[in-house]
Scaffold this motif. Structure first.
Motif, PDB file in Angstrom:
ATOM      1  N   ILE A   1     -51.353 -40.191 -42.730  1.00 45.23           N
ATOM      2  CA  ILE A   1     -50.366 -40.716 -43.681  1.00 45.23           C
ATOM      3  C   ILE A   1     -49.025 -40.778 -42.965  1.00 45.23           C
ATOM      4  O   ILE A   1     -48.469 -39.747 -42.573  1.00 45.23           O
ATOM      5  CB  ILE A   1     -50.238 -39.817 -44.926  1.00 45.23           C
ATOM      6  CG1 ILE A   1     -51.605 -39.605 -45.598  1.00 45.23           C
ATOM      7  CG2 ILE A   1     -49.227 -40.399 -45.909  1.00 45.23           C
ATOM      8  CD1 ILE A   1     -51.601 -38.527 -46.669  1.00 45.23           C
ATOM      9  N   ALA A   2     -48.496 -41.985 -42.773  1.00 46.17           N
ATOM     10  CA  ALA A   2     -47.199 -42.155 -42.118  1.00 46.17           C
ATOM     11  C   ALA A   2     -46.099 -42.128 -43.167  1.00 46.17           C
ATOM     12  O   ALA A   2     -46.194 -42.785 -44.207  1.00 46.17           O
ATOM     13  CB  ALA A   2     -47.160 -43.474 -41.353  1.00 46.17           C
ATOM     14  N   LEU A   3     -45.056 -41.351 -42.903  1.00 45.27           N
ATOM     15  CA  LEU A   3     -43.939 -41.225 -43.833  1.00 45.27           C
ATOM     16  C   LEU A   3     -42.756 -42.060 -43.362  1.00 45.27           C
ATOM     17  O   LEU A   3     -42.658 -42.437 -42.193  1.00 45.27           O
ATOM     18  CB  LEU A   3     -43.545 -39.753 -43.963  1.00 45.27           C
ATOM     19  CG  LEU A   3     -44.674 -38.804 -44.385  1.00 45.27           C
ATOM     20  CD1 LEU A   3     -44.186 -37.362 -44.357  1.00 45.27           C
ATOM     21  CD2 LEU A   3     -45.185 -39.166 -45.782  1.00 45.27           C
ATOM     22  N   ALA A   4     -41.849 -42.329 -44.277  1.00 42.94           N
ATOM     23  CA  ALA A   4     -40.716 -43.199 -43.957  1.00 42.94           C
ATOM     24  C   ALA A   4     -39.794 -42.600 -42.902  1.00 42.94           C
ATOM     25  O   ALA A   4     -39.069 -43.336 -42.230  1.00 42.94           O
ATOM     26  CB  ALA A   4     -39.924 -43.497 -45.230  1.00 42.94           C
TER      27      ALA A   4
ATOM     28  N   VAL B   1     -51.415 -33.542 -52.152  1.00 42.56           N
ATOM     29  CA  VAL B   1     -52.399 -34.505 -52.651  1.00 42.56           C
ATOM     30  C   VAL B   1     -53.591 -34.604 -51.711  1.00 42.56           C
ATOM     31  O   VAL B   1     -54.753 -34.581 -52.143  1.00 42.56           O
ATOM     32  CB  VAL B   1     -51.752 -35.892 -52.849  1.00 42.56           C
ATOM     33  CG1 VAL B   1     -52.820 -36.959 -53.074  1.00 42.56           C
ATOM     34  CG2 VAL B   1     -50.793 -35.863 -54.024  1.00 42.56           C
ATOM     35  N   ARG B   2     -53.339 -34.717 -50.412  1.00 41.67           N
ATOM     36  CA  ARG B   2     -54.452 -34.868 -49.470  1.00 41.67           C
ATOM     37  C   ARG B   2     -55.333 -33.615 -49.448  1.00 41.67           C
ATOM     38  O   ARG B   2     -56.559 -33.711 -49.324  1.00 41.67           O
ATOM     39  CB  ARG B   2     -53.941 -35.217 -48.070  1.00 41.67           C
ATOM     40  CG  ARG B   2     -53.224 -34.113 -47.328  1.00 41.67           C
ATOM     41  CD  ARG B   2     -52.498 -34.602 -46.091  1.00 41.67           C
ATOM     42  NE  ARG B   2     -51.943 -33.476 -45.320  1.00 41.67           N
ATOM     43  CZ  ARG B   2     -52.339 -33.153 -44.103  1.00 41.67           C
ATOM     44  NH1 ARG B   2     -53.290 -33.841 -43.496  1.00 41.67           N
ATOM     45  NH2 ARG B   2     -51.784 -32.128 -43.472  1.00 41.67           N
ATOM     46  N   LYS B   3     -54.727 -32.450 -49.586  1.00 42.47           N
ATOM     47  CA  LYS B   3     -55.509 -31.209 -49.614  1.00 42.47           C
ATOM     48  C   LYS B   3     -56.343 -31.125 -50.889  1.00 42.47           C
ATOM     49  O   LYS B   3     -57.497 -30.681 -50.862  1.00 42.47           O
ATOM     50  CB  LYS B   3     -54.573 -30.004 -49.486  1.00 42.47           C
ATOM     51  CG  LYS B   3     -53.964 -29.864 -48.100  1.00 42.47           C
ATOM     52  CD  LYS B   3     -52.942 -28.742 -48.032  1.00 42.47           C
ATOM     53  CE  LYS B   3     -52.350 -28.627 -46.630  1.00 42.47           C
ATOM     54  NZ  LYS B   3     -51.257 -27.603 -46.560  1.00 42.47           N
TER      55      LYS B   3
ATOM     56  N   THR C   1     -44.033 -33.553 -48.711  1.00 43.66           N
ATOM     57  CA  THR C   1     -44.541 -32.333 -49.354  1.00 43.66           C
ATOM     58  C   THR C   1     -45.591 -32.676 -50.401  1.00 43.66           C
ATOM     59  O   THR C   1     -46.648 -32.040 -50.492  1.00 43.66           O
ATOM     60  CB  THR C   1     -43.384 -31.567 -50.024  1.00 43.66           C
ATOM     61  OG1 THR C   1     -42.412 -31.203 -49.030  1.00 43.66           O
ATOM     62  CG2 THR C   1     -43.885 -30.301 -50.703  1.00 43.66           C
ATOM     63  N   THR C   2     -45.303 -33.707 -51.196  1.00 43.66           N
ATOM     64  CA  THR C   2     -46.237 -34.150 -52.229  1.00 43.66           C
ATOM     65  C   THR C   2     -47.541 -34.649 -51.621  1.00 43.66           C
ATOM     66  O   THR C   2     -48.635 -34.254 -52.049  1.00 43.66           O
ATOM     67  CB  THR C   2     -45.615 -35.268 -53.078  1.00 43.66           C
ATOM     68  OG1 THR C   2     -44.585 -34.714 -53.889  1.00 43.66           O
ATOM     69  CG2 THR C   2     -46.658 -35.929 -53.973  1.00 43.66           C
ATOM     70  N   MET C   3     -47.445 -35.519 -50.625  1.00 44.16           N
ATOM     71  CA  MET C   3     -48.654 -36.084 -50.044  1.00 44.16           C
ATOM     72  C   MET C   3     -49.493 -35.032 -49.329  1.00 44.16           C
ATOM     73  O   MET C   3     -50.723 -35.154 -49.249  1.00 44.16           O
ATOM     74  CB  MET C   3     -48.312 -37.239 -49.116  1.00 44.16           C
ATOM     75  CG  MET C   3     -47.727 -38.459 -49.830  1.00 44.16           C
ATOM     76  SD  MET C   3     -48.682 -39.003 -51.298  1.00 44.16           S
ATOM     77  CE  MET C   3     -50.284 -39.377 -50.559  1.00 44.16           C
TER      78      MET C   3
END
Length: 367
Positions: free
Chosen positions: A336-339, A314-316, A309-311
């Motif tokens: 952006i790859a997430l865990a 941030v990217r936007k 949600t944060t990333m």
């Protein structure tokens, strides 16, 4: 600039400056980085002074870095930068294997510049260290129509956007005035400046003024301003022991300085002194930081949906500010790859990765 060892000088976090440098270093990075980094024994880590990154300098001085490097038969050179911007540019250009950096800056410069980067350790997030401050007003709503002094395109700019969003205002409802962090305290003392957004220790200095009021800070957006240890993804792929050593260094050091012991106090005092402060100052900064001192806490955080949600936010934000590269057609330009296995943006152009690999090994006692 403040003194060479001030927190503000080191944690400049100016995306504008980094964006200008990114295009120049991206070409160097692509030339310097092979498609897959060859196995090697010598590694270089760049760090700059900020409360959440001081453990790296202390670990180096205390021999903890050497201890873990020796365990894996490698050498790790830890280099302190007095210029955070330059440390990012040097990493992006391939001169360093790993770097202390915020989540926003990791995406806007190395990742956007084409350097595949992995967050090896999520060390902490700002939990009050960054703040919106008004003069003579105690409510955030009073910011409407004001000039707001901040470091443009920095996390301060991002914090302002999140603050305005919380009261259904837009950036057009204020006027951003780009101001150097070195000038922020002096600016607030002038008659014309009525609103600033900045980070500690400047926040503490400004709030010492009786007319200053903290109306919104990073504790209102927990987890969004992360401080990381990142490394080149190709280097990690071919040299997983480097990642293990970094994790070992981090968690041994955090266990030491967070302990309620004489040794823990001495470690914090040393980090305070190294940052141009003292024990009390360092402890104050630490209190406004959500430190992931234990590996299980970091693993739980990086696996949580909040990171995605944060990333996404941030990217936007970065795309709106033209900080994802001149060729970016949308916020999806850089993957952006997430865990949890999900990917934000272009899955064919993943350049920033959140993983739990090395933090999980530490949590399981398998380093």
């Amino acid at each position: 600039m403040r003194t060479p060892f001030s927190f503000s000088a080191h944690r400049l976090k100016s995306l504008a400056a980094r964006a200008l440098g990114a295009a120049a270093v991206a070409g160097l990075a692509l030339a310097a980085q092979p498609a897959a980094a060859a196995p090697k024994k010598d590694f270089k880590v760049a760090w700059s002074i900020y409360v959440g990154w001081m453990p790296w300098g202390y670990a180096n001085d205390a021999g903890i870095v050497k201890k873990w490097a020796d365990k894996y038969g490698i050498k790790i050179e830890v280099v302190q930068f007095n210029d955070y911007v330059e440390s990012i540019n040097q990493y992006t250009a391939g001169a360093f294997d790993a770097l202390t950096v915020t989540n926003m800056d990791a995406l806007s410069v190395p990742a956007a510049g084409g350097v595949d980067t992995t967050a090896v350790i999520v060390g902490d997030f700002s939990n009050g260290n960054d703040a919106v401050i008004l003069k003579g007003k105690k409510e955030l709503s009073a910011i409407k129509g004001q000039k707001v002094n901040l470091v443009e395109f920095s996390v301060s700019h991002y914090l302002l956007a999140r603050a305005l969003e919380s009261i259904k205002l837009k950036e057009r409802d204020v006027k951003v005035v780009n101001t150097s962090d070195a000038d922020m305290v002096a600016a607030f003392k002038t008659k014309d400046v009525t609103s600033v957004v900045t980070w500690n220790p400047l926040v503490s200095e400004i709030l010492a003024d009786k007319t200053a009021h903290n109306v919104f800070d990073s504790s209102k957006i927990p987890g969004e301003i992360m401080d990381l240890m990142v490394a080149n993804s190709d280097t990690l792929k071919d040299n997983p022991d480097f990642g293990k050593a970094l994790a070992g260094i981090w968690y041994e050091t955090t266990a030491l300085f967070t302990a309620d012991t004489d040794a823990g106090k001495a470690a914090r005092a040393a980090m305070g002194k190294a940052s141009g402060s003292d024990l009390a100052g360092f402890d104050s900064q630490l209190a406004a930081t959500r430190l992931f001192a234990k590996a299980p806490e970091a693993v739980a955080f990086v696996r949580s949906p909040e990171v995605g949600t944060t990333m996404d936010r941030v990217r936007k934000f970065l795309f709106e500010k033209n900080l994802l590269g001149s060729n970016a057609k949308s916020a999806d330009a850089v993957g952006i790859a997430l865990a949890d296995g999900k990917v934000l943006g272009d899955a064919k152009n993943v350049k920033f990765r959140f993983v739990d690999t090395w933090m999980a090994l530490a949590a399981d006692g398998k380093l």
